[in-house]
Design a protein around this motif. Structure first.
Motif, PDB file in Angstrom:
ATOM      1  N   LYS A   1     -10.128  -5.523 -12.348  1.00  0.00           N
ATOM      2  CA  LYS A   1      -8.928  -5.300 -13.471  1.00  0.00           C
ATOM      3  C   LYS A   1      -9.148  -5.642 -14.897  1.00  0.00           C
ATOM      4  N   GLU A   2     -10.795  -5.828 -14.983  1.00  0.00           N
ATOM      5  CA  GLU A   2     -10.957  -5.581 -16.148  1.00  0.00           C
ATOM      6  C   GLU A   2     -11.263  -3.877 -16.553  1.00  0.00           C
ATOM      7  N   ILE A   3     -11.605  -3.369 -16.214  1.00  0.00           N
ATOM      8  CA  ILE A   3     -11.597  -1.625 -16.505  1.00  0.00           C
ATOM      9  C   ILE A   3     -10.142  -0.911 -16.774  1.00  0.00           C
ATOM     10  N   VAL A   4      -9.709  -2.088 -15.939  1.00  0.00           N
ATOM     11  CA  VAL A   4      -8.244  -1.181 -15.817  1.00  0.00           C
ATOM     12  C   VAL A   4      -7.395  -2.601 -15.841  1.00  0.00           C
ATOM     13  N   PRO A   5      -6.562  -2.265 -17.023  1.00  0.00           N
ATOM     14  CA  PRO A   5      -5.743  -3.995 -17.107  1.00  0.00           C
ATOM     15  C   PRO A   5      -4.120  -3.322 -16.746  1.00  0.00           C
ATOM     16  N   ALA A   6      -3.801  -2.284 -16.063  1.00  0.00           N
ATOM     17  CA  ALA A   6      -2.726  -2.713 -15.495  1.00  0.00           C
ATOM     18  C   ALA A   6      -2.894  -2.380 -13.968  1.00  0.00           C
ATOM     19  N   MET A   7      -3.396  -2.947 -13.710  1.00  0.00           N
ATOM     20  CA  MET A   7      -3.582  -3.280 -12.178  1.00  0.00           C
ATOM     21  C   MET A   7      -4.011  -4.530 -11.904  1.00  0.00           C
ATOM     22  N   SER A   8      -2.958  -4.851  -9.903  1.00  0.00           N
ATOM     23  CA  SER A   8      -2.536  -5.996 -10.363  1.00  0.00           C
ATOM     24  C   SER A   8      -3.337  -6.465  -8.945  1.00  0.00           C
ATOM     25  N   ASP A   9      -3.414  -7.496  -8.656  1.00  0.00           N
ATOM     26  CA  ASP A   9      -3.411  -8.030  -7.189  1.00  0.00           C
ATOM     27  C   ASP A   9      -3.300  -7.700  -5.918  1.00  0.00           C
ATOM     28  N   PHE A  10      -3.615  -7.270  -5.057  1.00  0.00           N
ATOM     29  CA  PHE A  10      -2.116  -6.728  -4.019  1.00  0.00           C
ATOM     30  C   PHE A  10      -3.010  -6.899  -2.533  1.00  0.00           C
ATOM     31  N   THR A  11      -2.533  -7.210  -1.528  1.00  0.00           N
ATOM     32  CA  THR A  11      -2.749  -7.590  -0.011  1.00  0.00           C
ATOM     33  C   THR A  11      -2.084  -6.172   0.240  1.00  0.00           C
ATOM     34  N   ILE A  12      -2.962  -5.912   1.222  1.00  0.00           N
ATOM     35  CA  ILE A  12      -2.973  -3.963   2.693  1.00  0.00           C
ATOM     36  C   ILE A  12      -2.000  -5.523   3.408  1.00  0.00           C
ATOM     37  N   PRO A  13      -1.190  -4.823   4.276  1.00  0.00           N
ATOM     38  CA  PRO A  13      -1.028  -6.039   5.515  1.00  0.00           C
ATOM     39  C   PRO A  13      -1.613  -5.819   6.518  1.00  0.00           C
ATOM     40  N   ALA A  14      -2.035  -6.491   7.644  1.00  0.00           N
ATOM     41  CA  ALA A  14      -2.869  -6.428   8.709  1.00  0.00           C
ATOM     42  C   ALA A  14      -2.160  -5.486   9.377  1.00  0.00           C
ATOM     43  N   ASP A  15      -3.221  -4.390  10.420  1.00  0.00           N
ATOM     44  CA  ASP A  15      -2.632  -3.765  10.565  1.00  0.00           C
ATOM     45  C   ASP A  15      -2.031  -2.136  10.838  1.00  0.00           C
ATOM     46  N   THR A  16      -2.150  -2.512   9.185  1.00  0.00           N
ATOM     47  CA  THR A  16      -1.514  -1.577   8.854  1.00  0.00           C
ATOM     48  C   THR A  16      -2.244  -0.289   9.425  1.00  0.00           C
ATOM     49  N   TYR A  17      -3.236  -0.068   9.285  1.00  0.00           N
ATOM     50  CA  TYR A  17      -4.080   1.083  10.074  1.00  0.00           C
ATOM     51  C   TYR A  17      -4.774   0.290  11.894  1.00  0.00           C
ATOM     52  N   GLU A  18      -4.606   1.852  12.719  1.00  0.00           N
ATOM     53  CA  GLU A  18      -6.001   0.308  13.843  1.00  0.00           C
ATOM     54  C   GLU A  18      -6.931   0.303  13.498  1.00  0.00           C
ATOM     55  N   ASP A  19      -7.608  -0.471  13.731  1.00  0.00           N
ATOM     56  CA  ASP A  19      -9.055  -0.986  13.365  1.00  0.00           C
ATOM     57  C   ASP A  19      -8.931  -2.139  12.024  1.00  0.00           C
ATOM     58  N   GLN A  20      -8.260  -2.536  11.654  1.00  0.00           N
ATOM     59  CA  GLN A  20      -7.996  -3.329  11.016  1.00  0.00           C
ATOM     60  C   GLN A  20      -6.887  -4.637  11.063  1.00  0.00           C
ATOM     61  N   PRO A  21      -7.104  -5.067  11.980  1.00  0.00           N
ATOM     62  CA  PRO A  21      -6.842  -6.590  12.353  1.00  0.00           C
ATOM     63  C   PRO A  21      -6.379  -7.857  11.227  1.00  0.00           C
ATOM     64  N   GLU A  22      -7.247  -7.561  10.119  1.00  0.00           N
ATOM     65  CA  GLU A  22      -7.061  -8.474   9.067  1.00  0.00           C
ATOM     66  C   GLU A  22      -6.744  -8.018   7.866  1.00  0.00           C
ATOM     67  N   PRO A  23      -5.472  -8.992   7.067  1.00  0.00           N
ATOM     68  CA  PRO A  23      -5.027  -7.938   5.538  1.00  0.00           C
ATOM     69  C   PRO A  23      -6.151  -7.982   4.664  1.00  0.00           C
ATOM     70  N   LEU A  24      -6.516  -7.262   3.938  1.00  0.00           N
ATOM     71  CA  LEU A  24      -7.231  -6.985   3.278  1.00  0.00           C
ATOM     72  C   LEU A  24      -6.546  -7.053   1.238  1.00  0.00           C
ATOM     73  N   GLN A  25      -7.547  -7.781   0.493  1.00  0.00           N
ATOM     74  CA  GLN A  25      -7.458  -7.844  -0.831  1.00  0.00           C
ATOM     75  C   GLN A  25      -8.036  -6.713  -1.422  1.00  0.00           C
ATOM     76  N   THR A  26      -7.215  -6.641  -2.645  1.00  0.00           N
ATOM     77  CA  THR A  26      -7.246  -5.282  -3.569  1.00  0.00           C
ATOM     78  C   THR A  26      -6.299  -5.099  -4.624  1.00  0.00           C
ATOM     79  N   THR A  27      -6.554  -4.286  -5.385  1.00  0.00           N
ATOM     80  CA  THR A  27      -5.899  -3.613  -6.426  1.00  0.00           C
ATOM     81  C   THR A  27      -4.416  -2.894  -6.427  1.00  0.00           C
TER      82      THR A  27
END
Length: 322
Positions: free
Chosen positions: A223-249
């Motif tokens: 977020k320091e490098i790209v001020p236009a970005m904001s916090d985002f959560t990828i919901p669990a099970d968006t993909y196979e092998d992804q049982p937990e939510p993922l924190q990203t921008t």
């Protein structure tokens, strides 16, 4: 019966000039700048192009490109009539900081409608020893096509964040990069695309995959490098092998057009996207956020008068951008 048929035919004949006049100045075809195969832009744009062709009578086709950095320049120069961008590259291009046309402010680009958010994502094979972003140090990393949102911002991250000086970056389309990871040619596949991203979905179905979640230091640095970005959560099970939510921008995506697009055409394209969300979602699941209330998130690209007219007529406040 014959007289009635004559009257109906005459009415139709009289209606043709009016219809033609409504479309005065409209192009016979539209090229939509999207992204690489396996990415969200291409699927979204292919489906929306079919809607434009069917509903507006214009032959609209999606073209594979390098993504937002290239799309904003293609629209600026008039080579493409419609394009998809994330707001970060669009803002930089407006200020004359485009990688493709440095020093040339992109002043002809106008926003049409909100699309969805693009989260940054990262995946490795489950057999890898990479379990965090810090473990990417010294690795070979595919970042997507050159000039795209993914390559632009992930490369900046690796160049500016501490400890990533020895990362080797490679460029390719989403599907090709997934294939390179599967074949062991790269150690990690980092990307930026709407959910679910086709290249990741296929990768996770065919392989055991580990998706990486950003820690606080990584989030803050991005977020320091790209001020236009904001916090985002990828919901669990968006993909196979992804049982937990993922924190990203993430960054918001908007459809753009050249300022010279006829106002009525810009209005009709915006109306088509904003009033048919069920159909938009059939083009790509990310279009669930292609909603008029999300017009508020564009504060960097001026809106096309035709698009602004649709939003204002339907009770939505359009951000004023100088």
């Amino acid at each position: 019966m014959k007289f009635t048929a004559f009257i109906a035919a005459a009415a139709c004949a009289l209606a043709v000039p009016a219809a033609a006049q409504d479309k005065e100045g409209w192009p016979s075809s539209i090229t939509i700048g999207t992204g690489s195969q396996g990415g969200t832009y291409f699927g979204y744009g292919s489906g929306f192009g079919a809607m434009i062709s069917q509903e507006l009578g214009i032959n609209a086709g999606a073209e594979i490109t390098g993504g937002p950095v290239q799309n904003v320049t293609l629209v600026e120069t008039g080579e493409h009539q419609l394009g998809f961008v994330t707001l970060g590259p669009a803002d930089e291009a407006r200020r004359g900081e485009s990688q493709l046309m440095p020093g040339v402010p992109h002043e002809n680009v106008r926003a049409l409608f909100p699309m969805y958010q693009t989260p940054l994502q990262a995946a490795v094979l489950a057999s890898s020893d990479i379990e965090s972003f810090q473990d990417l140090q010294g690795k070979r990393i595919g970042v997507g096509p050159a000039g795209g949102t993914s390559a632009t911002y992930w490369t900046r991250f690796f160049e500016n964040a501490d400890g990533y000086d020895d990362v080797t970056v490679s460029n390719a389309g989403g599907s090709d990069t997934a294939g390179q990871l599967k074949d062991g040619l790269i150690d990690a596949f980092v990307y930026a695309a709407g959910l679910p991203t086709g290249a990741y979905s296929q990768l996770a179905v065919e392989n055991d995959v580990r998706f990486l979640s950003m820690d606080e230091d990584t989030l803050s640095k991005m977020k320091e490098i790209v001020p236009a970005m904001s916090d985002f959560t990828i919901p669990a099970d968006t993909y196979e092998d992804q049982p937990e939510p993922l924190q990203t921008t993430s960054l918001w995506n908007f459809a753009i057009a050249h300022q010279d697009m006829p106002e009525d055409l810009a209005y009709e394209i915006t109306k088509l996207a904003m009033e048919n969300n069920d159909r938009m979602v059939t083009n790509h699941a990310a279009a669930k956020d292609t909603l008029p209330e999300n017009v508020q998130f564009n504060t960097v690209i001026p809106f096309h008068p035709g698009a602004a007219r649709w939003f204002e007529e339907n009770g939505y406040e359009v951000p004023k951008v100088e």
